[in-house]
Design an enzyme around this catalytic site. Structure first.
Site, PDB file in Angstrom:
ATOM      1  N   ARG A  58     -11.359  -3.037   7.187  1.00  0.00           N
ATOM      2  CA  ARG A  58     -10.997  -1.621   7.166  1.00  0.00           C
ATOM      3  C   ARG A  58     -12.271  -0.791   7.194  1.00  0.00           C
ATOM      4  NH1 ARG A  58      -6.580  -2.414   3.358  1.00  0.00           N
ATOM      5  NH2 ARG A  58      -6.331  -4.662   3.257  1.00  0.00           N
ATOM      6  N   LYS A 101       0.928 -10.885   0.127  1.00  0.00           N
ATOM      7  CA  LYS A 101       0.856  -9.577  -0.528  1.00  0.00           C
ATOM      8  C   LYS A 101       1.841  -9.566  -1.685  1.00  0.00           C
ATOM      9  CE  LYS A 101       1.011  -4.697   0.833  1.00  0.00           C
ATOM     10  NZ  LYS A 101       1.339  -3.772   1.921  1.00  0.00           N
ATOM     11  N   ARG A 143       1.728 -11.398   5.253  1.00  0.00           N
ATOM     12  CA  ARG A 143       1.282 -10.469   6.290  1.00  0.00           C
ATOM     13  C   ARG A 143       0.282 -11.166   7.207  1.00  0.00           C
ATOM     14  NH1 ARG A 143      -1.074  -4.726   4.389  1.00  0.00           N
ATOM     15  NH2 ARG A 143      -2.783  -5.942   3.514  1.00  0.00           N
ATOM     16  N   ASP A 145      -9.266   3.151   3.423  1.00  0.00           N
ATOM     17  CA  ASP A 145      -9.005   1.726   3.152  1.00  0.00           C
ATOM     18  C   ASP A 145      -7.753   1.248   3.882  1.00  0.00           C
ATOM     19  OD1 ASP A 145      -7.982   3.605   1.089  1.00  0.00           O
ATOM     20  OD2 ASP A 145      -6.902   1.860   0.373  1.00  0.00           O
TER      21      ASP A 145
HETATM   22  P1  AMP Z   1      -2.470   0.831  -1.239  1.00  0.00           P
HETATM   23  O1  AMP Z   1      -1.858   2.027  -1.838  1.00  0.00           O
HETATM   24  O2  AMP Z   1      -1.515  -0.296  -1.014  1.00  0.00           O
HETATM   25  O3  AMP Z   1      -3.297   1.105  -0.035  1.00  0.00           O
HETATM   26  O4  AMP Z   1      -3.448   0.252  -2.352  1.00  0.00           O
HETATM   27  C1  AMP Z   1      -4.591   0.928  -2.813  1.00  0.00           C
HETATM   28  C2  AMP Z   1      -5.347   0.037  -3.762  1.00  0.00           C
HETATM   29  O5  AMP Z   1      -4.583  -0.229  -4.925  1.00  0.00           O
HETATM   30  C3  AMP Z   1      -5.737  -1.316  -3.211  1.00  0.00           C
HETATM   31  O6  AMP Z   1      -6.975  -1.668  -3.725  1.00  0.00           O
HETATM   32  C4  AMP Z   1      -4.665  -2.210  -3.737  1.00  0.00           C
HETATM   33  O7  AMP Z   1      -5.074  -3.552  -3.801  1.00  0.00           O
HETATM   34  C5  AMP Z   1      -4.423  -1.634  -5.109  1.00  0.00           C
HETATM   35  N1  AMP Z   1      -3.070  -1.926  -5.582  1.00  0.00           N
HETATM   36  C6  AMP Z   1      -1.917  -1.404  -5.132  1.00  0.00           C
HETATM   37  N2  AMP Z   1      -0.861  -1.896  -5.807  1.00  0.00           N
HETATM   38  C7  AMP Z   1      -1.350  -2.759  -6.712  1.00  0.00           C
HETATM   39  C8  AMP Z   1      -0.762  -3.598  -7.730  1.00  0.00           C
HETATM   40  N3  AMP Z   1       0.557  -3.640  -7.926  1.00  0.00           N
HETATM   41  N4  AMP Z   1      -1.597  -4.354  -8.459  1.00  0.00           N
HETATM   42  C9  AMP Z   1      -2.915  -4.323  -8.271  1.00  0.00           C
HETATM   43  N5  AMP Z   1      -3.529  -3.564  -7.362  1.00  0.00           N
HETATM   44  C10 AMP Z   1      -2.767  -2.794  -6.576  1.00  0.00           C
HETATM   45 MG    MG Z   2      -4.029  -0.254   1.266  1.00  0.00          MG
END
Ligand code: AMP
Ligand code: MG
Length: 516
Positions: free
Chosen positions: A183, A113, A176, A258
């Site tokens: 999901r 990650k 991880r 998700d």
């Molecule tokens: P999360 O908030 O971690 O559940 O992420 C929600 C979505 O945003 C997922 O599709 C992640 O892969 C994407 N995402 C979160 N942070 C990043 C990042 N720094 N770069 C690219 N995609 C991201």
């Molecule tokens: Mg997520």
């Protein structure tokens, strides 16, 4: 080539049709350094620790030199974020290396990650800052030690690069481990595209990986039977999971579809937090303005997420949509009762009450909730209250333990003042003692059980914050290591008594961030 530490990866997910995942190499980083490594988990996953070489592990788990047999892919998924459907999310900053065989016989996915951009990154940089990586490491390993199903942390590596958030921060990669990263959103991605073949593959994968006990009964089963069996199984796991969260004062913080795992594991430790002072509507996440994911809302939100899951399965359940909805609604409605039972089980255990049918009482749930109500009125510390309660089990043993229980309910710590919470506690204690009188175990046996159920050490927000500051500002990881040691033995007295205490007013952390 020296000895290799990693066993051969399996490629169950990478073998799915290409529209379900994207092959993608990690982006190189300048100076990977191993910050934390979970030797116990590594051993369970068959890594050869005799061949351990921190430098090579850092190279491998930063993405600079992925293990030879790994085949990195990013998974496609969609999701409802705060109630709004986004048809394409996907692994935007995570890469699946493949699966490893755990010594329990199961396959576990290993994911990097923060390993750089993927075809799903949209506007993001694919990177993770050090703070959220350490936070996820601490909290997921604490959850595991607390007996809550969760993804695990195998390693944390710093990248030697800065990532730009509000301010530039050191970058890191978390390794991880999850029984899968399927999901609700994974199913949604294919359902909204009308991709029945993908849905069938996902149903089979989910049952095989997470509910193998169903396989025998489902050998000649129709898609309807498989889909309904899976739905029921996921409903049961999610109901149990949110009851466990609530029993620890845990707030996930971003229960989007998700982030709702088909395995029933806790996944995605973004703005999550454990409560200090108990108030049921507590929210920490900076982006959760309406309090959608407050502590108290977690069960109905889980049910809402499961209804979204059920929708993805309708086409497999029946061609006649009305019929399909009828069938899929039953398990969703059943969530309420299953959750209520799980929550009652959690509360009984916390109060030292037996669940056996001869002893248990129909009022146990109300008894537990009455204590929570008193705690809310007093702003009592969630974790310490139950530990003090265990000590107060014998009313005449010693006055001191009871007084620490009472101290947590004293007026000046309450938000409502007037000693309402303290009064409520006084009214509650005799009810509890009366109920305890029906138990067969001795007081000291019950006390021991309560102390094995109610943790002493949780990763409190202010402690996590301090550890992150020391790591990010001073490159000092000793506080992280010490806190990790304490939170992974949550029922034992830690070396540092500071790990037990709620924050002083100046130390309070009121807001947490996603870290994206
Ligand atoms: P999360 O908030 O971690 O559940 O992420 C929600 C979505 O945003 C997922 O599709 C992640 O892969 C994407 N995402 C979160 N942070 C990043 C990042 N720094 N770069 C690219 N995609 C991201
Ligand atoms: Mg997520």
């Amino acid at each position: 080539m020296g000895p290799t530490m990693f066993p051969a990866f399996h490629h169950r997910y990478a073998s799915l049709p290409s529209r379900m995942r994207a092959e993608c190499e990690p982006t190189l980083v300048t100076a990977p350094r191993l910050l934390a490594f979970n030797h116990a988990l590594a051993e369970e996953l068959g890594l050869d620790l005799d061949a351990f070489d921190g430098k090579r592990v850092a190279e491998a788990l930063s993405g600079n030199a992925v293990p030879e047999s790994a085949q990195p892919v990013a998974a496609a998924y969609a999701g409802h974020q705060f109630g709004n459907f986004v048809p394409q999310l996907g692994d935007g900053r995570a890469l699946l290396l493949g699966e490893l065989k755990h010594r329990n016989g199961g396959l576990y996915e290993v994911q990097l990650k923060g390993a750089g951009r993927t075809p799903f990154s949209r506007g993001g940089d694919g990177r993770a800052p050090l703070g959220p990586v350490l936070r996820e490491y601490l909290v997921s390993e604490a959850m595991h030690a607390l007996g809550v199903p969760t993804t695990r942390a195998l390693a944390a590596v710093s990248t030697g690069e800065r990532v730009l958030r509000q301010l530039p921060e050191p970058g890191a990669v978390l390794t991880r481990v999850a029984s899968s990263h399927l999901r609700v959103g994974t199913f949604q991605y294919f359902s909204v595209r009308g991709d029945r073949e993908a849905l069938e593959l996902l149903v089979d994968l989910a049952i095989e990986r997470h509910y193998p006990n169903l396989l025998d009964d489902l050998q000649q089963a129709s898609w309807r039977e498989k889909a309904l069996a899976l739905l029921e199984a996921v409903v049961a796991r999610q109901a149990r999971l949110v009851a466990q969260w609530k029993g620890l004062g845990f707030i996930h913080g971003v229960m989007n579809t998700d982030n709702c795992a088909i395995s029933g594991e806790t996944i995605d430790y973004g703005p999550c937090a454990f409560m200090d002072e108990f108030h049921p509507r507590t929210v920490f996440s900076s982006i959760d303005e309406g309090g959608r994911y407050a502590w108290i809302n977690q069960p109905p939100i889980a049910q809402w997420n499961l209804a979204r899951f059920a929708e993805t399965l309708l086409s497999l359940i029946d061609e006649d949509q009305q019929k399909a909805i009828e069938l899929a609604t039953k398990p969703i409605v059943a969530f309420s009762d299953i959750y209520q039972q799980e929550w009652t089980t959690v509360l009984r255990a916390k109060l030292g009450l037996s669940a056996s049918s001869e002893i248990a009482d129909g009022n146990d749930l109300a008894l537990g909730e009455a204590l929570l109500d008193a705690m809310d009125k007093a702003g009592a510390d969630f974790t310490l209250t139950f530990r003090h309660l265990a000590k107060a089990i014998s009313p005449d043993s010693d006055a001191t333990p009871e007084s620490s229980l009472r101290a947590g309910f004293s007026d000046d710590t309450g938000v409502n003042g007037q000693g309402e919470g303290a009064k409520a506690l006084e009214a509650w204690l005799p009810r509890w003692r009366q109920r305890l009188a029906r138990e067969v175990l001795t007081e000291s046996e019950i006390q021991r059980q309560m102390e094995a159920t109610n943790p002493l050490v949780i990763p409190r927000n202010h402690l996590i914050e301090k550890v992150i500051r020391a790591a990010a500002d001073d490159d000092d990881f000793t506080p992280f290591e010490r806190l990790l040691e304490a939170v992974t033995q949550p029922f034992s007295t830690p070396d540092d008594p500071g790990f037990l205490q709620p924050p002083r007013p100046a130390e309070r952390v009121l807001r947490t961030f996603c870290g994206t």
